[in-house]
Structure formats: C-alpha cells, structure tokens
Design a protein around this motif. Structure first.
Motif, PDB file in Angstrom:
ATOM      1  N   VAL A 156       0.838  -1.208   0.000  1.00 36.13           N
ATOM      2  CA  VAL A 156       0.000   0.000   0.000  1.00 36.13           C
ATOM      3  C   VAL A 156       0.870   1.254   0.000  1.00 36.13           C
ATOM      4  N   ALA A 157       1.957   1.252   0.778  1.00 33.31           N
ATOM      5  CA  ALA A 157       2.846   2.421   0.824  1.00 33.31           C
ATOM      6  C   ALA A 157       3.446   2.705  -0.547  1.00 33.31           C
ATOM      7  N   GLY A 158       3.863   1.650  -1.248  1.00 30.02           N
ATOM      8  CA  GLY A 158       4.404   1.834  -2.596  1.00 30.02           C
ATOM      9  C   GLY A 158       3.362   2.348  -3.566  1.00 30.02           C
ATOM     10  N   GLN A 159       2.136   1.832  -3.440  1.00 27.72           N
ATOM     11  CA  GLN A 159       1.051   2.286  -4.307  1.00 27.72           C
ATOM     12  C   GLN A 159       0.745   3.763  -4.075  1.00 27.72           C
ATOM     13  N   VAL A 160       0.711   4.148  -2.806  1.00 27.28           N
ATOM     14  CA  VAL A 160       0.397   5.542  -2.470  1.00 27.28           C
ATOM     15  C   VAL A 160       1.479   6.473  -2.990  1.00 27.28           C
ATOM     16  N   ARG A 161       2.743   6.099  -2.804  1.00 29.01           N
ATOM     17  CA  ARG A 161       3.831   6.951  -3.280  1.00 29.01           C
ATOM     18  C   ARG A 161       3.759   7.128  -4.795  1.00 29.01           C
ATOM     19  N   ALA A 162       3.319   6.074  -5.507  1.00 31.86           N
ATOM     20  CA  ALA A 162       3.220   6.150  -6.971  1.00 31.86           C
ATOM     21  C   ALA A 162       2.174   7.149  -7.433  1.00 31.86           C
ATOM     22  N   THR A 163       1.255   7.534  -6.536  1.00 24.05           N
ATOM     23  CA  THR A 163       0.193   8.475  -6.930  1.00 24.05           C
ATOM     24  C   THR A 163       0.471   9.909  -6.492  1.00 24.05           C
ATOM     25  N   MET A 164       1.527  10.145  -5.701  1.00 20.37           N
ATOM     26  CA  MET A 164       1.690  11.434  -5.073  1.00 20.37           C
ATOM     27  C   MET A 164       1.859  12.595  -6.051  1.00 20.37           C
TER      28      MET A 164
END
Length: 475
Positions: A196-204
């Motif tokens: 989830v952390a990687g997914q969120v960073r990809a959207t920032m």
C-alpha cells in the motif's frame, strides 16, 4: 484608462480563478493514473494524505492573506517577505515556469484529443496542430490585452461550463457502478503495508499536479474587492475540487478492472464513460476536456503574467516586466510568456524529447514555491509575528502550517533527485533575470547566503543539462 475599482474581483470571480486553475487536464486522466498505481484502498489513503496536506497549505494561504494583506501575488511575495529577495525571485520564476510549460502541454493535449476524431492533428504535434494552437494562443493573448477584468469574466463562465460535464460524468458512472468490480479492485497490487505504501507513493505527483492552482485567488489578491475573500475563495475552491477528484477516482473503480483502467488512452474518463453509456460517452468527455483545458489555459496565462508583473513591481524582476498598458494589463509580462509558449510549441514539431521535458518540469517546478509558502506561514507562527492582535488563533495556525511544511518537504523527497535536477535546469539559468534587476537598481546582486544558494542552483543546473545531453537523465 481602467480605474482600480473597475478591475476589482468578486468572491465568485476569485473562486473561479482557483477552480479554473485546478480543474484542467489532470482530472480527466485520473482513472488511468490511479488504475495503474493502486486500488480503491490505496486511492483512499492517497487522497486522504493529499487532501490533508493540501488543505493545510490552503489554510496557510488563507492565514497569510489575513496576516499580510499588504502583500500582493502571495506565492511570490510570501517567499520574498520570509526569506529575502533571491528566494522570492526563485519562487516567482518557478511558478511562472510551471504555468508557461503547463500551457504548452494544454495546447498539445487539446490537439491530441481532437486527433481521436480528426487524424490530421495526430498526437498534438503535427504542423496543423501547432498552427491552430498558435492561432488560439495569440487570439487569447490579444483578448487579455483588452483588460484583465474582461478576461476574468470569461474565465468565470468557462469554469462553470467545464464543471458541468464532470458532474454529469459522476452521475452517469454512479448509476453504472458495479459493487463486485469495485470489490475485486479493492487492494490493487497487494494488501500488505509495504504494498500500500508503494502504491500511495506512486500516486503522489499525480495528486499534486491536479491541485496545482490552489493559490489562484492569492496570486490575484491585488484585485480582490475584500482581502478576506482571498482565503474564503481558496478554501471553497479546494473543497469543491477535492470532492470532484475523489468521486471521479473512486467511481471509476466500480466500472472497470484495474488492468483495464491502466490500459485506457487519455483522457481516460472517456473510456470509463464509454463503458457505461456507449461510444457517445467518449465524445462527450472529449468535448468536456477541450472546454476544461481551454479554461485552465486562460487561468494560467493570466497567473503567469501576473506573477512576473508583481515580481518586477517589487524590483525582483527586470523593470520592463512591470509595464502596464492603458487597460491595466501587464503587457510586457504577457508578451514574454506567450513568446516562450510559442517557441516551445514550435519545438514540439522537432523534438518529442523537449515536450516530455516540459511535462516533467510542469509538475516539479511548483514544489519549491509551495515549500516556501508553507515555510513562511510556519515562520510567522514560530516567531509570533502578527499574532499580537489575534493570539487565540496562534496555536491552531502553528499546527496547520507545521503540517503543511512537513507535507511539502515530503513531496520534494518523494519526487526524487531527478525532478530537483530538472528544476535546477531552469532555476540556474533563469537567475540572469534577477541579476539584471539588481544591476538596474545598482544594488549588490547577492548576499553571502544567496550566493551560496545561487552557486548550488548553478552547479545543479550544469549537472542536469550534462545529464540530459548524455542520456543519464531521460524524461
């Protein structure tokens, strides 16, 4: 000559500047961008972080508009008041460059969208596409030269016009929403904390890009009928746009699977609506995009000229940029902006690399100006300056500005070294405008601290340009 009172903006006009600046091309690409990066759970986390972070930044703009009503064109003036002439200049230069390069991408996106129906426009970089974009560029240019108030009135109308297709998209997709599809998409690429952390960073960076323009009312503060309207317009515009962004993102997960969303061609909202109502949905969204991007372009060309004018007025940019025509329009700043937009449009004919570079810089150039605004808000709260007449709000604004500062620092970290170097490729060479201004005023160009900052920017610019030329940085 247009009087100052005739030029004043109402609360609704200021809010339209804010919404018109934020709602451009970004919202139309959200289904594909989020579908590629994450599922509904990750999207909720991403929008929560971005929403809180940008809300705190909006509160900082609101607070500063009340605490420093003497400062016009906030995003530049706050940086200068807090950290000196050179950092104020860099904030103005970064904001102006983001607006200028964003306008180039708007033109190409309009023609690319038309290319879906008229192949002569291709991907927006054919001779016909550049020629028609150039005509539109100079039509808008001469319209604005007739008066800021007239152009702002048109912007208000266009802002309402482009919100209507987005609202209709939300309604139609709501009725086409499938719970089982949404559930299947829920965890995206994985359910662990690391996933989830990687997914969120990809959207920032996507979430930052769609909020660019939140400062629209602040930049035009000198035209506000009431200074208190600046902060109100910023918050109202932010909450309205945030609701639209979240609805477009989350509802799309209930129409198509993640992998199908990821494969959509932009504007990906068109593909989502087509899946619900048929082929006319794609045409409808494409028409909405053209209206939206055209409106965003009008907002951003106004903002770009205004920031140059204000910086020149306060002797941070060369004097020639402070000239106003008989209608009260910063004409030289407008000419410089649009001449450079024209040059970049022509470059898209010959070098796709140059256009991709413009797209990358659009999102990265805005990060430093936002950081400096948050830092100034925190500085005032930390020192207690201006709070002697309003001590009750001190603690709350200290917390909010601190969160905004942490958020903007984290954004720069999340963007990575490449984006900082690309930004330096403009900040370094662009500093010649600051040097020109200081020599006009017969003043020492840099203080010792500013000289260190300039040297760092110049070295980073040299590294960035060398890396681009040798292929070590690709965009």
């Amino acid at each position: 000559m247009i009087s100052a009172s005739e030029q004043k903006f109402s609360l609704w006009a200021l809010m339209a500047m804010c919404v018109g600046s934020m709602v451009g091309a970004g919202i139309f690409s959200l289904p594909q961008a989020f579908g590629r990066a994450t599922g509904p759970f990750g999207a909720v986390v991403a929008w929560s972080i971005a929403g809180v972070g940008m809300l705190m930044l909006a509160f900082v703009f609101q607070s500063l508009s009340r605490r420093r009503p003497d400062l016009d064109a906030g995003i530049y003036a706050y940086a200068k008041a807090g950290f000196g002439d050179y950092l104020g200049f860099l904030s103005a230069l970064g904001y102006w460059a983001a607006a200028l390069l964003g306008n180039v991408s708007y033109f190409v996106l309009i023609k690319s969208t038309l290319g879906l129906f008229f192949p002569i426009f291709g991907d927006g970089n054919t001779v016909i596409a550049v020629a028609t974009s150039s005509i539109l560029l100079w039509v808008v240019h001469f319209l604005i030269l007739r008066g800021i108030r007239e152009a702002a009135a048109i912007n208000t109308i266009v802002t309402f016009a482009k919100i209507i297709p987005i609202l209709l998209f939300v309604v139609l997709v709501f009725f086409g929403f499938k719970t089982d599809v949404f559930t299947a998409n829920f965890w995206g690429g994985g359910a662990t904390l690391g996933d989830v952390a990687g997914q969120v960073r990809a959207t920032m960076l996507v979430t930052v890009f769609v909020f660019v323009g939140i400062e629209g009312a602040s930049v035009y503060s000198r035209y506000a009928r009431n200074r208190s309207d600046v902060g109100i317009a910023t918050l109202l515009g932010f909450f309205g746009v945030l609701c639209l962004l979240v609805l477009v993102t989350m509802l799309s997960y209930g129409v198509m699977r993640n992998e199908d969303l990821a494969r959509l061609r932009n504007p990906s909202m068109a593909g989502v609506l087509e899946a619900v109502v048929g082929p006319w949905g794609a045409m409808f969204v494409s028409a909405g995009l053209i209206i939206s991007v055209a409106g965003a372009y009008l907002s951003w060309v106004l903002l770009a000229a205004e920031i140059l004018f204000s910086a020149a007025k306060y002797e941070t940019m060369p004097r020639f940029l402070s000239h106003e025509n008989k209608n009260g329009v910063p004409s030289n700043a407008l000419w410089l902006t649009n001449i450079l937009v024209q040059i970049f449009l022509i470059l898209t004919l010959f070098a796709q690399h140059a256009f991709r570079l413009a797209l990358e810089l659009t999102s990265s150039m805005i990060l430093i100006p936002y950081l400096l605004v948050a830092a100034y808000g925190f500085k005032l709260a930390w020192t207690g300056e201006t709070y002697d007449r309003d001590p009750a709000s001190h603690r709350g604004e200290f917390v909010r500005s601190g969160i905004a500062l942490i958020y903007t620092v984290w954004l720069i970290y999340a963007a990575g070294t490449t984006h900082l170097l690309l930004s330096a490729a403009i900040y370094g060479p662009g500093s010649v405008l600051f040097i020109m201004a200081r020599r006009e005023q017969r003043r020492v160009v840099f203080s010792m601290v500013e000289l260190v900052i300039f040297a760092a920017a110049a070295i980073a610019a040299a590294v960035a340009i060398y890396s681009l030329l040798t292929g070590r940085i690709t965009v």
